[in-house]
Motif scaffolding. Structure first.
Motif, PDB file in Angstrom:
ATOM      1  N   UNK A   1       0.872  -1.171   0.000  1.00  0.00           N
ATOM      2  CA  UNK A   1       0.000   0.000   0.000  1.00  0.00           C
ATOM      3  C   UNK A   1       0.911   1.224   0.000  1.00  0.00           C
ATOM      4  N   UNK A   2       0.856   2.011  -1.083  1.00  0.00           N
ATOM      5  CA  UNK A   2       1.723   3.168  -1.245  1.00  0.00           C
ATOM      6  C   UNK A   2       0.888   4.438  -1.247  1.00  0.00           C
ATOM      7  N   UNK A   3       1.300   5.388  -0.425  1.00  0.00           N
ATOM      8  CA  UNK A   3       0.637   6.689  -0.321  1.00  0.00           C
ATOM      9  C   UNK A   3       1.349   7.679  -1.230  1.00  0.00           C
ATOM     10  N   UNK A   4       0.579   8.350  -2.079  1.00  0.00           N
ATOM     11  CA  UNK A   4       1.132   9.356  -2.979  1.00  0.00           C
ATOM     12  C   UNK A   4       0.378  10.668  -2.763  1.00  0.00           C
ATOM     13  N   UNK A   5       0.957  11.590  -1.983  1.00  0.00           N
ATOM     14  CA  UNK A   5       0.323  12.904  -1.821  1.00  0.00           C
ATOM     15  C   UNK A   5       0.385  13.671  -3.150  1.00  0.00           C
TER      16      UNK A   5
ATOM     17  N   UNK B   1      -4.083   8.165  -3.321  1.00  0.00           N
ATOM     18  CA  UNK B   1      -3.750   9.538  -3.672  1.00  0.00           C
ATOM     19  C   UNK B   1      -4.353  10.429  -2.597  1.00  0.00           C
ATOM     20  N   UNK B   2      -3.527  11.245  -1.985  1.00  0.00           N
ATOM     21  CA  UNK B   2      -3.965  12.089  -0.872  1.00  0.00           C
ATOM     22  C   UNK B   2      -3.757  13.545  -1.207  1.00  0.00           C
ATOM     23  N   UNK B   3      -4.828  14.318  -1.150  1.00  0.00           N
ATOM     24  CA  UNK B   3      -4.738  15.773  -1.275  1.00  0.00           C
ATOM     25  C   UNK B   3      -5.014  16.352   0.106  1.00  0.00           C
TER      26      UNK B   3
ATOM     27  N   UNK C   1       5.473   8.016  -1.471  1.00  0.00           N
ATOM     28  CA  UNK C   1       6.204   8.583  -2.600  1.00  0.00           C
ATOM     29  C   UNK C   1       5.636   9.980  -2.813  1.00  0.00           C
ATOM     30  N   UNK C   2       6.483  10.999  -2.655  1.00  0.00           N
ATOM     31  CA  UNK C   2       5.988  12.354  -2.828  1.00  0.00           C
ATOM     32  C   UNK C   2       6.960  13.192  -3.622  1.00  0.00           C
TER      33      UNK C   2
END
Length: 146
Positions: free
Chosen positions: A4-8, A33-35, A108-109
């Motif tokens: 599980x990868x978070x990409x802001x 995808x996080x805004x 990953x940002x």
């Protein structure tokens, strides 16, 4: 079990570069995808520009975030497992907290790559996330004209 990868994302070239990197390096991972809506943005804009109305482009930062998440989601193939999330608060803190609360395996940002006095005035979300995250963080440098 898949990662599980978070990409802001913030709509910038550097966040798009980070998403592309995540897709290439973690092709089997579930992406989030996080805004992050920074509550101070609307307030600062209104205080700095008397007569400013949010009708200029978006009614609110939340609306802007929803639009960015939708547009980024549309760039991904249908078979990519992705979730979009909109949260509010100080960006670095929200990113780290989301990763902690949702069992994220990595972040990953993008980084705008600002240097000198402007970096110190504006701060560095990427730097704060790297320092505080309890999971591996990959910083992708975007093009300088974000």
């Amino acid at each position: 079990m898949s990662q599980h990868v978070l990409v802001p994302v913030d709509g910038s070239r550097s966040s798009r570069a980070a998403l592309e990197y995540a897709r290439e390096q973690f092709s089997d991972a579930r992406l989030t995808l996080l805004y992050v809506v920074d509550p101070m943005t609307d307030y600062s804009r209104q205080r700095a520009y008397p007569g400013y109305t949010a009708d200029d482009e978006y009614k609110s930062e939340r609306e802007k975030g929803e639009d960015i998440l939708d547009s980024v989601r549309e760039t991904l193939p249908d078979d990519v497992p992705v979730e979009t999330v909109l949260e509010a608060g100080p960006p670095a803190r929200v990113i780290v907290q989301y990763a902690d609360d949702h069992g994220v395996d990595g972040i990953v940002l993008g980084s705008h790559g600002r240097e000198g006095p402007i970096r110190y005035l504006l701060g560095s979300v990427a730097e704060d996330v790297v320092r505080r995250a309890g999971v591996p963080v990959t910083v992708v440098r975007g093009l300088s004209d974000d």
